[in-house]
Design a protein around this motif. Structure first.
Motif, PDB file in Angstrom:
ATOM      1  N   GLU A 174       0.827  -1.206   0.000  1.00 19.87           N
ATOM      2  CA  GLU A 174       0.000   0.000   0.000  1.00 19.87           C
ATOM      3  C   GLU A 174       0.864   1.260   0.000  1.00 19.87           C
ATOM      4  N   ILE A 175       1.934   1.240   0.758  1.00 20.32           N
ATOM      5  CA  ILE A 175       2.859   2.380   0.802  1.00 20.32           C
ATOM      6  C   ILE A 175       3.485   2.598  -0.573  1.00 20.32           C
ATOM      7  N   GLU A 176       3.891   1.547  -1.230  1.00 15.50           N
ATOM      8  CA  GLU A 176       4.496   1.659  -2.566  1.00 15.50           C
ATOM      9  C   GLU A 176       3.496   2.218  -3.575  1.00 15.50           C
ATOM     10  N   ARG A 177       2.244   1.747  -3.518  1.00 21.89           N
ATOM     11  CA  ARG A 177       1.212   2.269  -4.427  1.00 21.89           C
ATOM     12  C   ARG A 177       0.974   3.758  -4.166  1.00 21.89           C
ATOM     13  N   ALA A 178       0.965   4.128  -2.902  1.00 16.73           N
ATOM     14  CA  ALA A 178       0.769   5.543  -2.562  1.00 16.73           C
ATOM     15  C   ALA A 178       1.935   6.387  -3.054  1.00 16.73           C
ATOM     16  N   ARG A 179       3.155   5.889  -2.943  1.00 19.85           N
ATOM     17  CA  ARG A 179       4.342   6.609  -3.437  1.00 19.85           C
ATOM     18  C   ARG A 179       4.278   6.790  -4.945  1.00 19.85           C
ATOM     19  N   GLU A 180       3.884   5.731  -5.660  1.00 21.86           N
ATOM     20  CA  GLU A 180       3.787   5.810  -7.115  1.00 21.86           C
ATOM     21  C   GLU A 180       2.724   6.822  -7.539  1.00 21.86           C
ATOM     22  N   ALA A 181       1.593   6.808  -6.855  1.00 22.92           N
ATOM     23  CA  ALA A 181       0.526   7.761  -7.170  1.00 22.92           C
ATOM     24  C   ALA A 181       0.984   9.190  -6.893  1.00 22.92           C
TER      25      ALA A 181
END
Length: 73
Positions: free
Chosen positions: A11-18
């Protein structure tokens, strides 16, 4: 319901990418050269309209007439 570390990390990685995509988009939109070019394009299209063009010519002519009249009074 507890979440495991891998789910949280994903979830953290997806948030960083967004966030990275959003920052890139804002950087592109706020680019000064792009803003200036967009302003020029808008001004050119506005001045290409005959109503605006002829109105500006009329106002300029009237202004020149008033200035010349004051100079030669």
């Amino acid at each position: 319901m507890a979440r495991d570390a891998e789910t949280i990390q994903a979830e953290i990685e997806r948030a960083r990418e967004a966030l990275a995509v959003t920052v890139d988009e804002l950087t592109t939109r706020a680019n000064p050269k792009r803003v200036v070019e967009q302003g020029r394009s808008t001004a050119r299209s506005l001045l290409a309209d005959p109503k605006v063009k002829y109105s500006l010519v009329a106002v300029g002519s009237l202004f020149a007439l008033v200035v010349l009249r004051r100079l030669f009074r």
